[in-house]
Design a protein around this motif. Structure first.
Motif, short mmCIF file in Angstrom:
data_model
loop_
_atom_site.label_atom_id
_atom_site.label_comp_id
_atom_site.label_asym_id
_atom_site.label_seq_id
_atom_site.Cartn_x
_atom_site.Cartn_y
_atom_site.Cartn_z
N PRO A 192 -5.00 91.01 53.76
CA PRO A 192 -4.02 91.06 54.84
C PRO A 192 -4.71 90.69 56.17
O PRO A 192 -5.94 90.82 56.25
N PRO A 193 -3.99 90.27 57.19
CA PRO A 193 -2.53 90.16 57.24
C PRO A 193 -2.01 88.92 56.47
O PRO A 193 -2.66 87.88 56.50
N LEU A 194 -0.86 89.05 55.86
CA LEU A 194 -0.28 87.91 55.16
C LEU A 194 1.24 87.92 55.20
O LEU A 194 1.87 88.97 55.30
N ARG A 195 1.78 86.72 55.21
CA ARG A 195 3.24 86.54 55.14
C ARG A 195 3.46 85.44 54.13
O ARG A 195 3.04 84.30 54.32
N VAL A 196 4.09 85.81 53.02
CA VAL A 196 4.24 84.82 51.97
C VAL A 196 5.66 84.83 51.42
O VAL A 196 6.34 85.86 51.42
N ILE A 197 6.09 83.65 51.00
CA ILE A 197 7.45 83.49 50.51
C ILE A 197 7.38 82.76 49.17
O ILE A 197 6.64 81.80 49.02
N ALA A 198 8.12 83.31 48.18
CA ALA A 198 8.03 82.76 46.82
C ALA A 198 9.41 82.36 46.30
O ALA A 198 10.21 83.23 45.96
N PRO A 199 9.69 81.06 46.27
CA PRO A 199 10.95 80.60 45.69
C PRO A 199 10.72 80.22 44.23
O PRO A 199 9.60 79.85 43.86
N GLY A 200 11.72 80.31 43.39
CA GLY A 200 11.53 79.82 42.03
C GLY A 200 12.55 80.32 41.03
O GLY A 200 13.41 81.16 41.31
N ARG A 201 12.41 79.74 39.81
CA ARG A 201 13.35 80.01 38.73
C ARG A 201 12.96 81.32 38.04
O ARG A 201 11.79 81.58 37.82
N VAL A 202 13.95 82.13 37.72
CA VAL A 202 13.71 83.40 37.02
C VAL A 202 14.70 83.54 35.86
O VAL A 202 15.70 82.82 35.81
N TYR A 203 14.40 84.46 34.94
CA TYR A 203 15.16 84.56 33.68
C TYR A 203 15.56 86.00 33.40
O TYR A 203 14.73 86.90 33.49
N ARG A 204 16.83 86.19 33.06
CA ARG A 204 17.29 87.54 32.67
C ARG A 204 18.31 87.42 31.55
O ARG A 204 19.12 86.49 31.54
N ARG A 205 18.26 88.39 30.65
CA ARG A 205 19.20 88.35 29.51
C ARG A 205 20.58 88.81 29.94
O ARG A 205 21.07 89.81 29.47
N ASP A 206 21.19 88.06 30.84
CA ASP A 206 22.52 88.40 31.33
C ASP A 206 23.56 87.66 30.51
O ASP A 206 23.31 86.56 30.04
N THR A 207 24.73 88.26 30.34
CA THR A 207 25.84 87.52 29.73
C THR A 207 26.36 86.57 30.80
O THR A 207 26.65 86.98 31.92
N VAL A 208 26.46 85.29 30.41
CA VAL A 208 26.86 84.28 31.39
C VAL A 208 28.35 84.42 31.71
O VAL A 208 29.18 84.54 30.81
N ASP A 209 28.65 84.45 33.01
CA ASP A 209 30.06 84.40 33.45
C ASP A 209 30.10 83.67 34.79
O ASP A 209 29.14 83.00 35.15
N ALA A 210 31.20 83.80 35.52
CA ALA A 210 31.36 83.02 36.76
C ALA A 210 30.30 83.35 37.81
O ALA A 210 30.00 82.52 38.68
N THR A 211 29.71 84.55 37.74
CA THR A 211 28.73 84.92 38.76
C THR A 211 27.35 85.24 38.20
O THR A 211 26.44 85.57 38.95
N HIS A 212 27.18 85.14 36.86
CA HIS A 212 25.87 85.44 36.26
C HIS A 212 25.38 84.29 35.40
O HIS A 212 26.16 83.66 34.69
N SER A 213 24.07 84.07 35.47
CA SER A 213 23.45 83.05 34.63
C SER A 213 22.12 83.61 34.13
O SER A 213 21.46 84.37 34.84
#
Ligand code: 2U9
Length: 335
Positions: free
Chosen positions: A191-212
């Motif tokens: 530290p000190p640090l300021r970091v930002i992490a964008p990216g693809r993630v995965y969850r065993r959600d049932t797919v619907d209009a608002t979940h993937s």
């Protein structure tokens, strides 16, 4: 003057007349070269005529010789002249055939455009880079340690359940959030640090209009001496103001996450309703300990959001699946 010298004079004069007329009639360089060989070549017609010079007397020889030279030079000159003319007209024809019409309409090429999800990520990164953050990336296949253990997520936490996480046969998993990126970053930096992490993630959600089952997150993390909840609040409010516009009403509600304490969920007032947009909190001291930081000296704050949710709200989309269908008629509407 002997008969053989007269004979040679006639032959030379005929040769010249024929050659000059043939040269004048030639319309291509190849035929012209053939004529040069035919008249002036080693075995050409002029050499043949000159072979008759052996019969001439010593007085006649120089006269016929200089006549032969004249004929040779005349033919050579005519060939060169013709060659120049032919080359010139060939070039002119080529230039004429390659004329470029600059007034013709151009060939339109489709350049493509940034996908609305990437457009959204770019906009968010711009805001955080403006606030002094560094962008970091990690792995989509992670170990249990980096995805859960280091993030103070206990063994019996529901997120660790087979129902919620995609486990690979080798015991690794598909990351359920990008937080492992910040853990790895902290292991490598002080530290000190300021970091930002964008990216693809995965969850065993049932797919619907608002979940993937596959979606995109953006998480931020700041660690420094003396960071307080008010710093987190100011950062989140500024980010949301830049995303949604000035005079935005923002609400922090107490919540719970294993990796932050205290934790909050954040809502914005949008089109007459309170809308939940992200979660955040002060980094749990156990997380700081896991990467070897002294939690008595340093404090940190973190936040996480779903990029799809922002895209859907800001672009008024009704179904998350539209973002993955690659239907250009739909995607073209957004930057
Ligand atoms: C470290 C420590 C703490 C990241 C956080 C959230 C709260 C959160 C959700 C938003 C919508 C996930 O995509 S979502 O379903 N996230 O509510 N995320 S605090 O906290 C961290 C990250 C890294 C080292």
């Amino acid at each position: 003057m002997t008969s053989s010298s007269l004979d040679l004079e006639t032959q030379l004069s005929d040769l010249k007349t024929n050659a000059l007329s043939a040269i004048a009639q030639t319309s291509d360089l190849e035929t012209l070269e053939q004529l040069r060989v035919q008249y002036l070549g080693k075995k050409g017609q002029l050499s043949q005529v000159l072979r008759g010079m052996g019969k001439l007397s010593a007085e006649e020889r120089p006269r016929i010789g200089s006549l032969a030279n004249e004929v040779k030079e005349a033919i050579q000159g005519a060939i060169e002249q013709r060659q120049e003319n032919l080359q010139k007209s060939q070039l002119e024809a080529k230039l004429a055939s390659e004329t470029l019409d600059v007034t013709m309409p151009g060939v339109m090429r489709s350049l493509g455009q940034v996908h609305p999800l990437n457009g959204m990520i770019d906009k968010m990164l711009d805001i955080f880079v403006g606030l002094g953050y560094t962008v970091a990336e990690g792995y989509e296949v992670e170990t249990d340690y980096y995805n859960f253990e280091a993030l103070n997520t206990p063994q019996d936490h529901p997120a660790r359940d087979m129902q919620d996480t995609f486990y690979l046969p080798d015991g690794n998993l598909l990351r359920t959030h990008t937080s492992s990126v910040q853990i790895r970053y902290m292991e490598q930096h002080e530290p000190p640090l300021r970091v930002i992490a964008p990216g693809r993630v995965y969850r065993r959600d049932t797919v619907d209009a608002t979940h993937s089952a596959v979606f995109h997150q953006l998480e931020l993390l700041a660690v420094e001496e003396g960071l307080r909840f008010t710093d987190l609040r100011g950062t989140i409010k500024e980010f949301l103001r830049q995303m949604f516009g000035d005079d935005l009403q923002v609400r922090f509600r107490a919540s719970y996450f294993p990796f932050t304490e205290p934790s909050a969920e954040v809502d914005v007032q949008w089109q007459g309703k309170w809308l939940e947009v992200l979660g955040c909190g002060m980094v749990d001291p156990n997380v700081l300990k896991a990467v070897g930081y002294d939690p008595e000296r340093y404090t940190g704050f973190a936040a996480g959001l779903g990029v799809e949710r922002f895209a859907m709200v800001l672009h008024q989309m009704d179904d998350i699946r539209r973002l993955y269908n690659s239907d250009l008629r739909f995607l073209r509407q957004f930057i």
